[in-house]
Motif scaffolding. Structure first.
Motif, PDB file in Angstrom:
ATOM      1  N   SER A   1       5.628   4.932   2.747  1.00 32.39           N
ATOM      2  CA  SER A   1       5.475   6.380   2.628  1.00 32.39           C
ATOM      3  C   SER A   1       6.862   6.994   2.759  1.00 32.39           C
ATOM      4  CB  SER A   1       4.520   6.921   3.694  1.00 32.39           C
ATOM      5  OG  SER A   1       4.174   8.255   3.379  1.00 32.39           O
TER       6      SER A   1
ATOM      7  N   THR B   1       0.735  -7.154   5.077  1.00 37.48           N
ATOM      8  CA  THR B   1       0.564  -5.818   4.491  1.00 37.48           C
ATOM      9  C   THR B   1       1.831  -4.995   4.661  1.00 37.48           C
ATOM     10  OG1 THR B   1      -1.775  -5.903   5.100  1.00 37.48           O
ATOM     11  CG2 THR B   1      -0.884  -3.727   4.573  1.00 37.48           C
TER      12      THR B   1
ATOM     13  N   GLU C   1       1.139   4.955   0.416  1.00 36.91           N
ATOM     14  CA  GLU C   1       0.352   6.048   1.026  1.00 36.91           C
ATOM     15  C   GLU C   1       1.115   7.365   0.993  1.00 36.91           C
ATOM     16  OE1 GLU C   1      -0.818   4.786   4.961  1.00 36.91           O
ATOM     17  OE2 GLU C   1      -2.143   3.215   4.185  1.00 36.91           O
TER      18      GLU C   1
ATOM     19  N   VAL D   1      -1.645   0.860   8.054  1.00 34.86           N
ATOM     20  CA  VAL D   1      -0.508   0.408   8.878  1.00 34.86           C
ATOM     21  C   VAL D   1      -0.916  -0.582   9.967  1.00 34.86           C
ATOM     22  CG1 VAL D   1       1.141   2.316   8.535  1.00 34.86           C
ATOM     23  CG2 VAL D   1      -0.666   2.532  10.262  1.00 34.86           C
TER      24      VAL D   1
ATOM     25  N   SER E   1      -5.294   4.868   6.704  1.00 30.54           N
ATOM     26  CA  SER E   1      -3.997   4.196   6.546  1.00 30.54           C
ATOM     27  C   SER E   1      -4.199   2.707   6.795  1.00 30.54           C
ATOM     28  CB  SER E   1      -2.974   4.736   7.539  1.00 30.54           C
ATOM     29  OG  SER E   1      -1.794   3.950   7.472  1.00 30.54           O
TER      30      SER E   1
ATOM     31  N   VAL F   1       0.843  -1.199   0.000  1.00 27.83           N
ATOM     32  CA  VAL F   1       0.000   0.000   0.000  1.00 27.83           C
ATOM     33  C   VAL F   1       0.881   1.252   0.000  1.00 27.83           C
ATOM     34  CG1 VAL F   1      -1.962   1.124   1.091  1.00 27.83           C
ATOM     35  CG2 VAL F   1      -1.632  -1.335   1.376  1.00 27.83           C
TER      36      VAL F   1
ATOM     37  N   VAL G   1       2.982  -1.090   4.178  1.00 24.74           N
ATOM     38  CA  VAL G   1       2.590   0.285   3.861  1.00 24.74           C
ATOM     39  C   VAL G   1       3.860   1.097   3.640  1.00 24.74           C
ATOM     40  CG1 VAL G   1       1.590   2.410   4.807  1.00 24.74           C
ATOM     41  CG2 VAL G   1       0.398   0.227   5.092  1.00 24.74           C
TER      42      VAL G   1
END
Ligand SMILES: Cc1ncc(COP(=O)(O)O)c(C=O)c1O
Length: 391
Positions: free
Chosen positions: A232, A228, A203, A221, A219, A201, A230
């Protein structure tokens, strides 16, 4: 002599050739492709940003695969302020989100295994995947006016073949500006668990939502249902892409999550790519983010509101944008989007990206960056509207 991963031809396309030609003759191009925040006239706290780099602690070399704990705690603090609890031990620092993608592809996929990416989306995927020897398969985002973009789950199912390893979500997506919704997360989790896929993901634009919306997932997270990752970083959170700091937050069922973290440790340890001064500066930098984000949000929102009014009653349709740094205009289809982009540049010195640059599956769209100063944005967009109403 060279690897077959490199499969691009370096010839410039017609739009690039016309840009070169315009610049050669000294034309003043009104550039609505500009998405480099450091060139968009924002007021950065330069002294504070640079002085945070000059810390004596940075003279010590402390190689740690996940990155220095001071920086990881600062990243966890950033999520805590947004209402999410993240264990710093579940964070790996990287030089950028792009590097984070390359770590995750190394972690998850063998040569010619595939990852699913949204369409339309971010043009760098093609390169990030190919350079890791990974294949891309597209799933579609479907636009329904004026509701916005939604994941087409039939296309997700169709894109999952036996060699699929992960589903990538960009939230909010570049360039559609659409956030993933809680209902969609539920369905993606179920698919990932059933098919043994990871969720990746992106973000990076997560702090740039225009309105609050309870149906959105702010989010992922804390997404514990599926494995998963995440991603950024500071390139968007602080509008400092040149400082090179990104990260991966890993979550999911504990056993799987811990194994993934251990494997990521080895990948990150092989490169140790984030510089010590940047890691030591991260806590002070992250504290500076609010005023910078406010400037960017005000600029983007102002440009978007102006565009909304301008589009009313015109032959151009502004697609719904929930966040991010871009807006999408749908154009009449009597010219191709490439012809529109070329005509606008040739006749009006207004530059915008045609939709194919972001892999739109049909014509005809123009993508406008919302970052340029209001006077440039309005002048360029006015020329676009005037030309399209005339042709
Ligand atoms: C969706 C998305 N992800 C990642 C990036 C790249 O970020 P970084 O500079 O951290 O590699 C961009 C840059 O525009 C982006 O649009």
């Amino acid at each position: 002599m060279f690897s077959s991963r490199y499969k691009w031809n370096l010839e410039s396309n017609q739009l690039a050739l016309l840009i070169d030609e315009k610049r050669r003759v000294g034309a003043r191009i009104l550039d609505l492709t500009e998405s480099n925040p450091t060139r968009a006239g924002f007021d950065y706290p330069t002294k504070e940003i640079l002085s945070a780099l000059a810390q004596s602690a940075a003279m010590l070399y402390e190689p740690t695969p996940r990155g220095l704990i001071v920086a990881r705690e600062a990243v966890a603090g950033y999520y805590a302020e947004r209402g999410f609890s993240v264990d710093p031990e579940h964070i790996h620092l990287t030089a950028s989100t792009s590097e984070a993608y390359s770590y995750l592809f190394k972690l998850l996929a063998d040569q010619h295994q595939s990852v699913l990416v949204p369409q339309p989306s971010y043009p760098l995927f093609e390169f990030l995947a190919a350079l890791e020897g990974v294949d891309l398969r597209h799933y579609e985002l479907n636009y329904v006016h004026p509701l916005g973009w939604r994941i087409d789950f039939d296309s997700v199912e169709r894109a999952i073949t036996s060699d699929a390893r992960a589903i990538i979500v960009v939230s909010p997506n570049n360039p559609t500006g659409s956030f993933i919704k809680l209902r969609e997360v539920e369905r993606l989790n179920a698919i990932c668990v059933e098919r043994g896929l990871a969720l990746i993901v992106d973000e990076v634009f997560g702090d740039y939502g225009f309105d609050a919306d309870v149906s959105r997932a702010a989010s992922l997270v804390s997404n514990d249902a599926a494995l998963t990752f995440v991603m950024s970083g500071l390139s968007k959170i602080l509008a400092l892409p040149q400082m090179k700091l990104g990260w991966i937050v890993t979550s999911g069922p504990a056993g799987l999550r811990d194994e993934a973290i251990e494997r990521l440790d080895l990948i990150a340890d092989t490169f140790l790519s984030v510089g010590a001064p940047v890691q030591h500066a991260a806590p002070a930098w992250l504290r500076l983010r609010r005023p910078l984000q406010d400037q960017i949000l005000n600029r983007a929102r102002g440009n978007l509101n102006w565009l909304e009014q301008k589009a009313e009653g015109s032959p151009l349709r502004l697609l719904r944008v929930e966040g991010g740094w871009y807006a999408t205009l749908e154009l009449p289809r009597h010219l191709s989007e490439e012809d529109w982009a070329l005509t606008l540049l040739e006749r009006d010195d207004a530059l915008a990206h045609p939709g194919y640059f972001f892999d739109f599956s049909r014509e005809a769209f123009l993508i406008l960056s919302l970052l340029p100063r209001a006077e440039i944005f309005r002048e360029a967009a006015s020329r676009i509207f005037a030309r399209i109403e005339r042709v």
